[in-house]
Structure formats: structure tokens, C-alpha cells
Design an enzyme around this catalytic site. Structure first.
Site, PDB file in Angstrom:
ATOM      1  N   SER A  51      30.410  -7.761  29.276  1.00 27.28           N
ATOM      2  CA  SER A  51      29.897  -8.687  28.252  1.00 27.28           C
ATOM      3  C   SER A  51      29.905  -8.034  26.874  1.00 27.28           C
ATOM      4  O   SER A  51      29.525  -8.649  25.877  1.00 27.28           O
ATOM      5  CB  SER A  51      28.483  -9.167  28.606  1.00 27.28           C
ATOM      6  OG  SER A  51      27.618  -8.074  28.844  1.00 27.28           O
TER       7      SER A  51
ATOM      8  N   ASN B 161      17.712  -6.573  33.667  1.00 28.99           N
ATOM      9  CA  ASN B 161      17.398  -7.993  33.854  1.00 28.99           C
ATOM     10  C   ASN B 161      16.249  -8.454  32.956  1.00 28.99           C
ATOM     11  O   ASN B 161      16.317  -9.519  32.348  1.00 28.99           O
ATOM     12  CB  ASN B 161      17.086  -8.280  35.325  1.00 28.99           C
ATOM     13  CG  ASN B 161      18.288  -7.989  36.220  1.00 28.99           C
ATOM     14  OD1 ASN B 161      19.387  -7.743  35.717  1.00 28.99           O
ATOM     15  ND2 ASN B 161      18.081  -8.001  37.522  1.00 28.99           N
TER      16      ASN B 161
ATOM     17  N   THR C 136      24.851 -53.695  10.033  1.00 29.22           N
ATOM     18  CA  THR C 136      24.702 -53.633  11.492  1.00 29.22           C
ATOM     19  C   THR C 136      26.078 -53.991  12.019  1.00 29.22           C
ATOM     20  O   THR C 136      26.779 -54.826  11.422  1.00 29.22           O
ATOM     21  CB  THR C 136      23.651 -54.634  12.026  1.00 29.22           C
ATOM     22  OG1 THR C 136      24.087 -55.953  11.712  1.00 29.22           O
ATOM     23  CG2 THR C 136      22.275 -54.396  11.414  1.00 29.22           C
ATOM     24  N   HIS C 137      26.492 -53.365  13.092  1.00 27.24           N
ATOM     25  CA  HIS C 137      27.854 -53.551  13.635  1.00 27.24           C
ATOM     26  C   HIS C 137      28.915 -53.246  12.580  1.00 27.24           C
ATOM     27  O   HIS C 137      30.004 -53.796  12.629  1.00 27.24           O
ATOM     28  CB  HIS C 137      28.056 -54.968  14.172  1.00 27.24           C
ATOM     29  CG  HIS C 137      26.903 -55.476  14.983  1.00 27.24           C
ATOM     30  ND1 HIS C 137      26.763 -55.207  16.327  1.00 27.24           N
ATOM     31  CD2 HIS C 137      25.799 -56.181  14.629  1.00 27.24           C
ATOM     32  CE1 HIS C 137      25.640 -55.758  16.770  1.00 27.24           C
ATOM     33  NE2 HIS C 137      25.027 -56.345  15.760  1.00 27.24           N
TER      34      HIS C 137
ATOM     35  N   SER D  36      46.797 -33.600   0.990  1.00 30.09           N
ATOM     36  CA  SER D  36      47.770 -33.804   2.055  1.00 30.09           C
ATOM     37  C   SER D  36      49.007 -32.997   1.707  1.00 30.09           C
ATOM     38  O   SER D  36      49.372 -32.882   0.536  1.00 30.09           O
ATOM     39  CB  SER D  36      48.119 -35.291   2.157  1.00 30.09           C
ATOM     40  OG  SER D  36      49.381 -35.440   2.774  1.00 30.09           O
TER      41      SER D  36
ATOM     42  N   LYS E  56      46.552 -38.180  -1.884  1.00 31.49           N
ATOM     43  CA  LYS E  56      45.418 -38.140  -0.966  1.00 31.49           C
ATOM     44  C   LYS E  56      44.372 -37.085  -1.316  1.00 31.49           C
ATOM     45  O   LYS E  56      44.683 -35.995  -1.765  1.00 31.49           O
ATOM     46  CB  LYS E  56      45.910 -37.845   0.466  1.00 31.49           C
ATOM     47  CG  LYS E  56      46.846 -38.894   0.993  1.00 31.49           C
ATOM     48  CD  LYS E  56      46.111 -39.969   1.742  1.00 31.49           C
ATOM     49  CE  LYS E  56      45.686 -39.427   3.047  1.00 31.49           C
ATOM     50  NZ  LYS E  56      45.869 -40.339   4.134  1.00 31.49           N
TER      51      LYS E  56
ATOM     52  N   ASN F  91      41.404 -35.848   1.044  1.00 28.06           N
ATOM     53  CA  ASN F  91      40.958 -36.108   2.418  1.00 28.06           C
ATOM     54  C   ASN F  91      39.594 -35.492   2.727  1.00 28.06           C
ATOM     55  O   ASN F  91      39.272 -34.405   2.264  1.00 28.06           O
ATOM     56  CB  ASN F  91      41.990 -35.552   3.402  1.00 28.06           C
ATOM     57  CG  ASN F  91      43.283 -36.342   3.379  1.00 28.06           C
ATOM     58  OD1 ASN F  91      43.265 -37.544   3.063  1.00 28.06           O
ATOM     59  ND2 ASN F  91      44.380 -35.688   3.680  1.00 28.06           N
TER      60      ASN F  91
ATOM     61  N   GLU G  60      35.227 -34.422   8.584  1.00 26.68           N
ATOM     62  CA  GLU G  60      35.873 -34.637   9.891  1.00 26.68           C
ATOM     63  C   GLU G  60      35.632 -33.455  10.825  1.00 26.68           C
ATOM     64  O   GLU G  60      35.444 -33.623  12.025  1.00 26.68           O
ATOM     65  CB  GLU G  60      37.373 -34.873   9.700  1.00 26.68           C
ATOM     66  CG  GLU G  60      37.674 -36.243   9.120  1.00 26.68           C
ATOM     67  CD  GLU G  60      39.100 -36.375   8.616  1.00 26.68           C
ATOM     68  OE1 GLU G  60      39.536 -37.508   8.413  1.00 26.68           O
ATOM     69  OE2 GLU G  60      39.784 -35.349   8.403  1.00 26.68           O
TER      70      GLU G  60
ATOM     71  N   TYR H 171      17.650 -12.912  39.238  1.00 26.57           N
ATOM     72  CA  TYR H 171      18.812 -12.707  38.383  1.00 26.57           C
ATOM     73  C   TYR H 171      20.110 -12.815  39.181  1.00 26.57           C
ATOM     74  O   TYR H 171      20.214 -12.329  40.301  1.00 26.57           O
ATOM     75  CB  TYR H 171      18.762 -11.327  37.697  1.00 26.57           C
ATOM     76  CG  TYR H 171      19.960 -11.098  36.792  1.00 26.57           C
ATOM     77  CD1 TYR H 171      19.953 -11.558  35.481  1.00 26.57           C
ATOM     78  CD2 TYR H 171      21.109 -10.477  37.270  1.00 26.57           C
ATOM     79  CE1 TYR H 171      21.057 -11.403  34.655  1.00 26.57           C
ATOM     80  CE2 TYR H 171      22.225 -10.309  36.454  1.00 26.57           C
ATOM     81  CZ  TYR H 171      22.192 -10.769  35.150  1.00 26.57           C
ATOM     82  OH  TYR H 171      23.286 -10.620  34.338  1.00 26.57           O
TER      83      TYR H 171
ATOM     84  N   GLN I  55      25.037 -14.177  32.723  1.00 23.83           N
ATOM     85  CA  GLN I  55      25.737 -13.572  31.592  1.00 23.83           C
ATOM     86  C   GLN I  55      26.544 -14.616  30.810  1.00 23.83           C
ATOM     87  O   GLN I  55      26.876 -14.406  29.646  1.00 23.83           O
ATOM     88  CB  GLN I  55      26.653 -12.453  32.108  1.00 23.83           C
ATOM     89  CG  GLN I  55      27.398 -11.700  31.040  1.00 23.83           C
ATOM     90  CD  GLN I  55      28.059 -10.456  31.593  1.00 23.83           C
ATOM     91  OE1 GLN I  55      27.398  -9.505  31.968  1.00 23.83           O
ATOM     92  NE2 GLN I  55      29.380 -10.471  31.679  1.00 23.83           N
TER      93      GLN I  55
ATOM     94  N   LYS J  69      25.648 -16.369  27.033  1.00 25.49           N
ATOM     95  CA  LYS J  69      25.732 -15.857  25.668  1.00 25.49           C
ATOM     96  C   LYS J  69      26.826 -16.448  24.789  1.00 25.49           C
ATOM     97  O   LYS J  69      26.560 -16.848  23.650  1.00 25.49           O
ATOM     98  CB  LYS J  69      25.861 -14.327  25.707  1.00 25.49           C
ATOM     99  CG  LYS J  69      24.489 -13.666  25.917  1.00 25.49           C
ATOM    100  CD  LYS J  69      24.569 -12.184  26.114  1.00 25.49           C
ATOM    101  CE  LYS J  69      24.811 -11.801  27.549  1.00 25.49           C
ATOM    102  NZ  LYS J  69      23.758 -12.265  28.495  1.00 25.49           N
TER     103      LYS J  69
END
Ligand code: ARG
Length: 458
Positions: A22, A109, A154-155, A276, A282, A284, A289, A316, A321, A324
Site C-alpha cells: 500500500s 491494525n 419545473t420540468h 473549441s 465557442k 465552452n 462539465e 481485520y 487496505q 484508502k
């Protein structure tokens, strides 16, 4: 790893070392590991389990190792399995026999359970700080755009006029609940597991309360088996992070919509937008996003670790492990997304005309018209019906509500009076004068309350 290979005649296969290590990711816990070891060494000496002089040597050794790590001078030996062994091996290298005593009355542990709790406590503070910054940016923008009206949806259909500030403060509320969730998670992480040993508790006369005080915990764990295998606090952080990312993703989605030509409510700052490679016109919303997109991995980390935990017998198991990488990834993603989102909000320009234009559209005052008839004595259900017919008529005639003549109104209900023309966007907003409503004076109060929550006063 030689110092724990006493029972073995053979070295571990190289591939196995690599597969089980690890160290490539848990090196990030070095500060927490060293803080835990220093407290442990002091406790051992206080209890007469090791000598005072050994404890001084250990503490000095650990402090110098921390410096090596901080200054990138620490040589990681890939054959060592994890950060705990890497630090212990280096301590023994530096301090000889004294260093060999640090692992008395301890197991990796309970050590890793401690380190992760220390880590998550820090992660929660950082997360909450960043949530607060984003809330601040939202409240600032709300305050600076108190006169901006937009359609509430709404919608995704224009429904009723609202203040942009009201919309922004909705996100303030979501983030407020996120802070509550992270603070709750902090309570469950606030438990000190050292003394649990490998699983059954240690045989030495350790002072767990002292360790808790030294490390800033308010409680010690009550069951050693649970303490070494409990990762609820990791799951709770990941669950709170998932909800918080969901909120950021919703906000990101609105930013994407609002900055599109169809809406045109906001303009992104050039520092927070991209071009772009082919279409020169553009600008963007890639940043928004990606906030939306990265939400997926945060959910994924939660699902992955819930699945890992499922059906693990006490206590344990090495499966743990796997806690993490996902946790670190979630913390990094959330902390960065909050920060970026704050910049996005703090720099964007509001296009008040664009938002106002959208309000003119689509008979957005229809509910107010129905409420008007209710005020004149009509039952709401029939008022709804009458206004429905009136709108359908207006659509056919290609007229907006103010363009209808009084005779046209009257042909739908005798209850309409000349005062029907006093129904405007402003009157519609002002009428929503209740706690939580979009009336400008209520929103101004909400801004003041939000600032107070953020400690900014009014
Ligand atoms: N690297 C391990 C982990 O992250 C530390 C604990 C190892 N314990 C053990 N018994 N192998 O979980």
C-alpha cells in the site's frame, strides 16, 4: 520487511510484494502515522513500559523522519509493505534498539485505524472550509444580483418568476446540509482506537485516555474487534461527499444551461471557460462539465468500498487496505471541485436582460392570474380551469396576457376587473411574501441570514 519475516524461510515473491503493497498510496498518511507514534511512545514511557530515554530517542527519531519525508529526502524501499513499516524500519535504522520498541503494545491494525481517523478529521476540516468558500461566493453573487428576475422552472419549463438570488440561495441551503453531514461524520471519526492491538486488546498497561487526549480525540473505542475493522467513518465521508458532489453537479448543470445560447442568463469568465479546437466562436463550459462528470467517480468510490466491506468477518482483513485509494480520490476530487466551483461562481457575469427576456416568455404569470380569481371568490380548481382556457385562447390569438383586452378577459369570467392588469412580474414576486418565498424582501432577509451563518454579519 526482514524484521517481520522471523517465521518464514523464503522471501515473498516480488509480484506479491507489489500486489500487496500500500506504500504507493498510503505514504500520504505519514504525518498522521508519525503523530500517532509520537503519542504512543510518550504513553509507553509514562506507563513505564519503555524507558524515558528510549522514548526521547524515539520521538526525536520520528521528528527527523518527518522532516526527511516533508523534504522529499526519505528513501522509500519498495520491499516494505506500507507506510507504517517504512517509518518503523527507518526509525530502527536511525535509533537501533530504542526504535525496535515503538511497536510495543501496538499492531498495524490499530495503527492504521488511528491514522485514517486522523486523516479524515483533517479532510473534513478542509472540505468544510471549501464548502464555506463556495457558500460565500453564492451569497455574494446573490447579493450583487438582487434585482435580477428569471423564470423558475419545473420540468425545465418556465413556471413562475423568481429572483436569481433566490435560486442561488437554494444551493446555499444544500451546502448547509452538507456541512451538517460532514460534521456528523466527524463525530463518528472522533474515537481513538489504539490499545485494540491486532484484534483482542493489548496485554500492556496502556493509558488509552492519555492517548486520546494527546491526539485530540474525545472518546476511546469500546470494543477492540470493532475498532480495528470499523471503517464506517470512511463510508460516511464518502456518502456525504457523494451528496455534496451531487449538489455541485446540479449547480454545474444549471451553469451549463444558463451559459448556453438558448438561455443566455450568464456569461462565464474567460479564465473559467475553454475554446473549441475547431469552432472559433465557442466558449465552452468544460469546467462545469467536469464537475458534473467527476461526480461519477465519487459515487463509484462509495459503492466500491461498501462492496469491499460487505461480508468481511471480524476483525481485520487485508481487504480493508482497499479503503484508502478511493477515499483519497474522493477527498481530492471533492476538495478541488468545491474550489473550482467557487471560482466559477465568483467570476461569472449575470446577464439580467437575458434572464428578464425569458420571464416575458410563456405565460409565466398564469398562476398569479388563478390566484387573482381565488381572491375574487372563485374556487382554486375552477380558477385553474378558467385560466387554462384563457391561456389556450391567448396562444391561438398569438397574444401575451397584457395584450388581451378587458372584454376578452371578461368573456372567461365575470370576476375579472380592470385591476387584472396590475398583475406583473413584480407583483408576482412580491406576493410570495412568506418564509422561504421569493419576495424580494424575504430574499434580502435570507441573504442576511446566510451571511450571518457564514460569520459575515449583515
Ligand atoms: N497496509 C495495511 C492497511 O492499509 C496496514 C495494516 C496491515 N495489517 C496487517 N495485518 N497486514 O490496511
Amino acid at each position: 520487511m526482514s524484521h517481520i519475516r522471523g517465521r518464514f524461510q523464503k522471501a515473498v515473491d516480488k509480484k506479491v510484494v507489489e500486489y500487496t503493497s500500500s506504500l504507493p498510496f498510503d505514504w500520504r498518511l505519514y504525518k498522521h502515522d508519525i503523530a500517532g507514534s509520537i503519542a504512543h511512545a510518550r504513553m509507553l514511557a509514562r506507563q513505564g513500559i519503555i524507558s524515558k530515554s528510549d522514548s526521547v530517542i524515539i520521538v526525536q527519531g520520528l521528528e527527523s523522519i518527518e522532516q526527511e519525508l516533508a523534504q522529499d529526502e526519505f528513501r522509500f524501499k519498495t520491499e516494505l509493505e506500507d507506510i507504517h513499516m517504512a517509518i518503523e524500519a527507518r526509525l530502527i535504522e536511525k535509533t537501533g534498539e530504542a526504535g525496535g520498541k515503538i511497536h510495543t503494545a501496538r499492531s498495524r491494525n490499530d495503527q492504521i485505524a488511528l491514522d485514517l481517523r486522523l486523516y479524515i478529521r483533517e479532510a473534513i476540516s478542509q472540505t468544510v472550509d471549501n464548502v464555506r468558500e463556495l457558500q460565500r461566493a453564492l451569497v455574494n453573487l446573490a447579493e450583487a444580483s438582487m434585482d435580477v428576475v428569471m423564470p423558475g422552472y419545473t420540468h425545465l419549463q418556465p413556471a413562475q418568476p423568481i429572483l436569481l438570488a433566490h435560486h442561488l440561495l437554494a444551493y446555499f441551503e444544500m451546502l448547509q446540509r452538507d456541512v451538517g453531514r460532514f460534521n456528523d461524520c466527524r463525530k463518528r471519526a472522533d474515537v481513538m482506537p489504539l490499545g485494540s492491538g491486532a484484534l483482542a486488546g493489548v496485554t500492556y498497561n496502556v493509558d488509552r485516555e492519555f492517548l486520546a487526549r494527546e491526539l485530540g480525540f474525545s472518546q476511546v473505542s469500546q470494543n477492540s474487534l470493532d475498532a480495528v475493522s470499523d471503517r464506517d467513518f470512511v463510508l460516511e465521508y464518502e456518502a456525504a461527499a457523494s451528496t455534496c458532489m451531487m449538489h455541485l453537479s446540479r449547480l454545474a448543470e444549471e451553469i451549463i444551461l444558463w451559459s448556453s445560447a438558448g438561455f443566455d442568463f450568464i456569461e462565464l469568465d474567460e479564465a473559467y471557460a475553454t475554446g473549441s479546437s475547431i469552432m472559433p466562436q465557442k466558449k465552452n463550459p468544460d469546467v462545469a462539465e467536469l464537475i458534473r462528470g467527476k461526480t461519477g467517480r465519487v459515487y463509484g468510490n462509495l459503492m466500491a468500498f461498501l462492496t469491499t466491506m460487505k461480508a468481511l468477518p471480524l476483525a481485520y482483513n487485508r481487504d480493508l487496505q482497499e479503503d484508502k485509494e478511493g477515499l483519497f480520490n474522493t477527498v481530492d476530487t471533492l476538495v478541488a471541485s468545491l474550489d473550482i466551483c467557487t471560482g466559477l461562481i465568483a467570476t461569472l457575469k449575470v446577464n439580467a436582460e437575458g434572464a428578464a427576456r425569458a420571464v416575458e416568455h410563456g405565460y409565466i404569470l398564469a398562476t398569479d392570474l388563478a390566484d387573482y380569481l381565488v381572491g375574487k371568490g372563485e374556487a382554486f380548481r375552477s380558477a385553474h380551469e378558467i385560466v387554462g382556457r384563457l391561456i389556450s385562447y391567448a396562444v391561438k390569438k398569438g397574444k401575451s396576457l397584457p395584450e388581451l383586452s378587458f372584454a376578452e378577459y371578461s368573456s372567461f369570467s365575470p370576476l375579472f376587473g380592470e385591476d387584472v392588469y396590475s398583475i406583473t412580474v413584480d407583483s408576482s414576486l412580491a406576493a410570495r411574501d412568506i418564509i422561504g418565498g421569493t419576495a424580494p424582501k424575504r430574499v434580502a432577509q435570507a441573504v442576511a441570514a446566510a451571511k450571518k451563518t457564514l460569520g459575515q454579519g449583515s
